[in-house]
Design a protein around this motif. Structure first.
Motif, PDB file in Angstrom:
ATOM      1  N   GLY A 227       0.934  -0.895   0.428  1.00 47.00           N
ATOM      2  CA  GLY A 227       0.105  -0.006  -0.180  1.00 47.00           C
ATOM      3  C   GLY A 227       1.186   1.287   0.006  1.00 47.00           C
ATOM      4  N   SER A 231       1.216   3.546  -3.285  1.00 46.48           N
ATOM      5  CA  SER A 231       0.797   4.977  -3.326  1.00 46.48           C
ATOM      6  C   SER A 231       2.421   6.564  -3.402  1.00 46.48           C
ATOM      7  CB  SER A 231       0.704   5.798  -1.882  1.00 46.48           C
ATOM      8  OG  SER A 231       1.425   5.862  -0.259  1.00 46.48           O
ATOM      9  N   ARG A 271      -8.241  -4.081   4.250  1.00 43.47           N
ATOM     10  CA  ARG A 271      -8.423  -2.573   3.877  1.00 43.47           C
ATOM     11  C   ARG A 271      -9.871  -1.849   4.185  1.00 43.47           C
ATOM     12  NH1 ARG A 271      -5.505  -2.570  -1.224  1.00 43.47           N
ATOM     13  NH2 ARG A 271      -5.022  -3.922  -1.685  1.00 43.47           N
ATOM     14  N   GLU A 615      -3.441   4.081   0.409  1.00 35.53           N
ATOM     15  CA  GLU A 615      -4.721   2.620  -0.621  1.00 35.53           C
ATOM     16  C   GLU A 615      -4.095   3.762  -1.814  1.00 35.53           C
ATOM     17  OE1 GLU A 615      -7.798   1.475   0.451  1.00 35.53           O
ATOM     18  OE2 GLU A 615      -6.908   0.385   1.794  1.00 35.53           O
ATOM     19  N   ARG A 618      -7.123   7.151  -2.847  1.00 33.66           N
ATOM     20  CA  ARG A 618      -7.485   7.315  -2.079  1.00 33.66           C
ATOM     21  C   ARG A 618      -7.230   9.206  -1.121  1.00 33.66           C
ATOM     22  NH1 ARG A 618     -10.023   5.741   2.430  1.00 33.66           N
ATOM     23  NH2 ARG A 618      -9.584   3.300   2.059  1.00 33.66           N
ATOM     24  N   ARG A 678     -12.727   8.517  -3.470  1.00 30.44           N
ATOM     25  CA  ARG A 678     -11.721   7.847  -3.909  1.00 30.44           C
ATOM     26  C   ARG A 678     -11.538   8.191  -5.568  1.00 30.44           C
ATOM     27  NH1 ARG A 678      -9.707   2.985  -1.359  1.00 30.44           N
ATOM     28  NH2 ARG A 678      -8.813   2.748  -2.996  1.00 30.44           N
TER      29      ARG A 678
END
Length: 683
Positions: A227, A231, A271, A615, A618, A678
């Motif tokens: 994760g 990003s 998640r 994530e 996000r 999102r």
């Protein structure tokens, strides 16, 4: 949060080219193959993530790239070229000129990476002056500007401070400033966010993205969390047992991993969008012995998809799709791995009407008095917990989340009476234990156990596992003899998924996940009603974290345990807890059912915590600064200085009031800061 954008390349020459890199540790038992044939390249402005669990060779790879390894480690093969220049052929003088100037590294622990007796500004400017970039006076101006650019508040004042006066996030920003002092072409960041809260972690990841976009710095980011990699990085190399087992665009690996180990890492991460209480996908077992590499695929003993060929032939790193390489016989023909089966969902317990609380705190406070700085000075006081009301029911899991310093661990020690409260009341099984004597507490200890964050520090290194687990049984007379205690120890080890034969081993002979299982077994030895778990999985790899969480869920169902689960990761809490309480500066600011609080948060601080989870896709709610000092509590809402929706009325303290059945909130503007939608991940 938008996917990271790579800076426009200025040249076609790669910044870094690594070919067949091999690093061994020469031991009495033989060579340990820590890095075994790693190859990759990195262009200007590119970001590459290296991901894998502890022991996979990530950090040794990073240290090898800068030739920072010392005996008994030795690079025995391969090539490392920086802008076409062979690093392995550099003399010691050339290496000193290169490191810190054209190539820099940010280490995992900034406290050990910074000189504790040297002021911050001196450490930032040291590389600028020593590499002849500018004289001391202009270097100081540049150092202060670097601190400001890294987001250090009041950099002129911070420049005169020492490392111990900074928080973990601020120290990591200083390390970033040191690394970027000479505008290097290559920055290697080794687990720069592992020990940080999710909000500080998100700030550091934002900083890395900004550096990549603004300066075109080529970045190698090392992590055990896909994760985090997803990003920041456009490409990822997944390492296992010293090898790269998959290399591909990060988005492709996250959506469709082609190596079973990458598949396990992707699906082991909890998640927020997962079904509440769903068990995590985890692969049991441990990596192979690096002294004796397996003849076939090194992941085969743990692989749920292996075929006969995997046990006998070692797979090369093959192209399985355009721009994608994987070291797997199963996907060699280009097929995808199947989606994981939906794990069993743990039953969420609805509290019985009128049921008496198992553990309850009312108006709980804890203040620590600091030593006087002088004979006539007033003693300073740390306000750690500031009026907490909490209820834990039988068979329930309650999560307590918040940033470091918010009072979570102090609250755990108060509830277990390892600390005596300054004010308030604690009841356990209907008995007031607020002022219980040590003799009275001894009789309660078996029913109220604790699992600590660092299992290695909480286990006696001079005792075997069998002795560690037998000690509470014999001390509380739960076993009539040592033979009976040994039988109970074997049963406990089996309960937590370890072999009874492990009772003769010492703690240092186990992995981090296995040591945490031993800590859980010790907590279960006296058949407690409540287990207080203080950050039990925050220091573990994602696959080991999934194993431990699944184990704790199973034990709860089988033994009817109640958990008070301390964490700073809301995704982990949602996977494990029925209810959640969010703490900020010693107070609960939001509490309610885990699904409701985490998916539809009402307090701005909770919204910020959920948005900070790394994530891809996000969007972030940016928080300025850090929590106020606990030496002097601010008037009114403690969060208002960082709150995007604060108004004048926030100067008065909002009460913790019920806004829906079972959902309490301390905010004058409930739901004013809505969670951001999102974004779609870029290809």
């Amino acid at each position: 949060m938008a996917a990271p954008q790579a800076a426009t390349p200025q040249t076609t020459v790669p910044v870094l080219e690594v070919e067949d890199l091999r690093t061994v540790f020469l031991t009495d038992a033989g060579p340990v193959h820590a890095v075994d044939g790693v190859s990759f390249s990195l262009g200007p402005g590119e970001t590459l993530g290296i991901v894998g669990e502890s022991g996979s060779g990530k950090s040794v790879t990073a240290l090898s790239l800068l030739r920072l390894l010392q005996e008994p480690a030795r690079i025995v093969g391969g090539s490392i070229r920086f802008q076409g220049r062979e690093v392995l052929a550099m003399s010691p003088r050339e290496l000193r000129d290169w490191r810190g100037d054209r190539a820099a590294m940010v280490f995992q622990d900034p406290m050990t990476g910074l000189n504790p007796v040297k002021r911050i500004l001196g450490q930032v400017t040291e590389h600028i002056v020593s590499h002849g970039r500018m004289p001391p006076k202009p270097a100081r101006r540049r150092g202060i500007e670097l601190l400001r650019r890294m987001g250090v508040a009041a950099p002129e004042r911070a420049a005169a401070a020492f490392p111990h006066e900074f928080s973990g996030g601020m120290r990591q920003r200083v390390m970033m400033a040191i690394g970027l002092a000479n505008d290097p072409a290559l920055l290697i960041a080794d687990e720069p966010t592992t020990a940080l809260d999710v909000t500080i972690q998100a700030q550091i990841l934002d900083l890395l993205r900004g550096l990549n976009q603004e300066f075109g710095t080529a970045i190698v980011l090392i992590s055990h969390d896909l994760g985090v990699i997803g990003s920041v990085c456009r490409r990822v190399a997944v390492m296992y047992a010293g090898e790269v087992v998959e290399e591909a665009p990060t988005a492709d690996v996250l959506e469709d991993p082609r190596h079973p180990y990458a598949w396990a890492l992707v699906n082991a991460v909890p998640r927020l969008e997962a079904p509440a209480g769903a068990r995590l996908t985890a692969i049991e077992g441990t990596p192979p012995d690096p002294l004796n590499p397996l003849p076939g695929c090194r992941f085969a003993p743990r692989c749920p998809f292996r075929i006969a060929r995997c046990d006998t032939e070692h797979p090369p790193l093959m192209e399985v799709a355009p721009g994608r390489r994987a070291r797997c016989w199963v996907t060699a023909d280009g097929r995808s791995l199947p989606r994981p089966t939906v794990p069993a969902t743990a039953e969420r317990r609805a509290p019985a009407t009128g049921e008496a609380p198992l553990l309850q705190a009312t108006g709980l406070e804890k203040k620590f008095v600091l030593p006087r700085k002088s004979l006539f000075a007033q003693p300073a006081m740390v306000h750690a917990v500031n009026g907490v009301d909490l209820v834990l029911r039988r068979g329930e899991s309650l999560g307590v989340v918040g940033e470091s310093g918010c009072g979570k661990s102090t609250l755990a020690r108060l509830l277990t009476r390892l600390h005596a409260p300054t004010a308030g009341r604690i009841t356990f099984e209907g008995q007031d234990i607020t002022t219980a004597t040590p003799a009275a507490l001894r009789s309660l200890r078996p029913r109220l156990q604790m699992v600590f964050q660092d299992p290695y520090a909480s286990l006696n290194p001079r005792m075997t596992v069998g002795q560690i687990l037998a000690e509470p049984l014999l001390a509380h007379r739960r076993a009539p003899s040592r033979a009976a205690a040994a039988e109970r120890v074997a049963s406990l080890l089996d309960t937590v998924g370890l072999k009874p034969a492990f009772a003769t081993r010492f703690p240092h002979e186990f992995s981090g996940g296995q040591r945490q299982r031993i800590s859980i077994a010790r907590a279960l030895a006296l058949e407690p009603a409540v287990v207080v778990a203080d950050e039990p999985v925050s220091a573990l790899d994602v696959n080991v974290q999934a194993q431990v969480l699944n184990l704790m869920l199973s034990l709860r169902e089988r033994l009817g345990l109640s958990y008070l689960f301390i964490a700073h990761d809301l995704a982990v809490v949602r996977a494990f807890c029925d209810r959640v309480a969010v703490m900020y500066l010693g107070r609960i600011v939001e509490e309610g059912p885990a699904d409701e609080v985490i998916t539809r948060p009402l307090h701005p601080y909770t919204v910020a915590l959920t948005s900070a989870i790394p994530e891809p896709g996000r969007q972030r709610v940016l928080l300025g600064g850090e929590p106020p000092s606990t030496l002097r509590l601010p008037q009114g809402c403690a969060f208002r200085a960082r709150c995007p929706v604060a108004q004048d009325v926030c100067a008065t303290l909002p009460p913790l009031a019920e806004v829906a059945p079972g959902h309490r909130l301390a905010c004058h503007f409930p739901g004013a800061l809505a969670p951001l939608p999102r974004q779609e991940r870029l290809p």
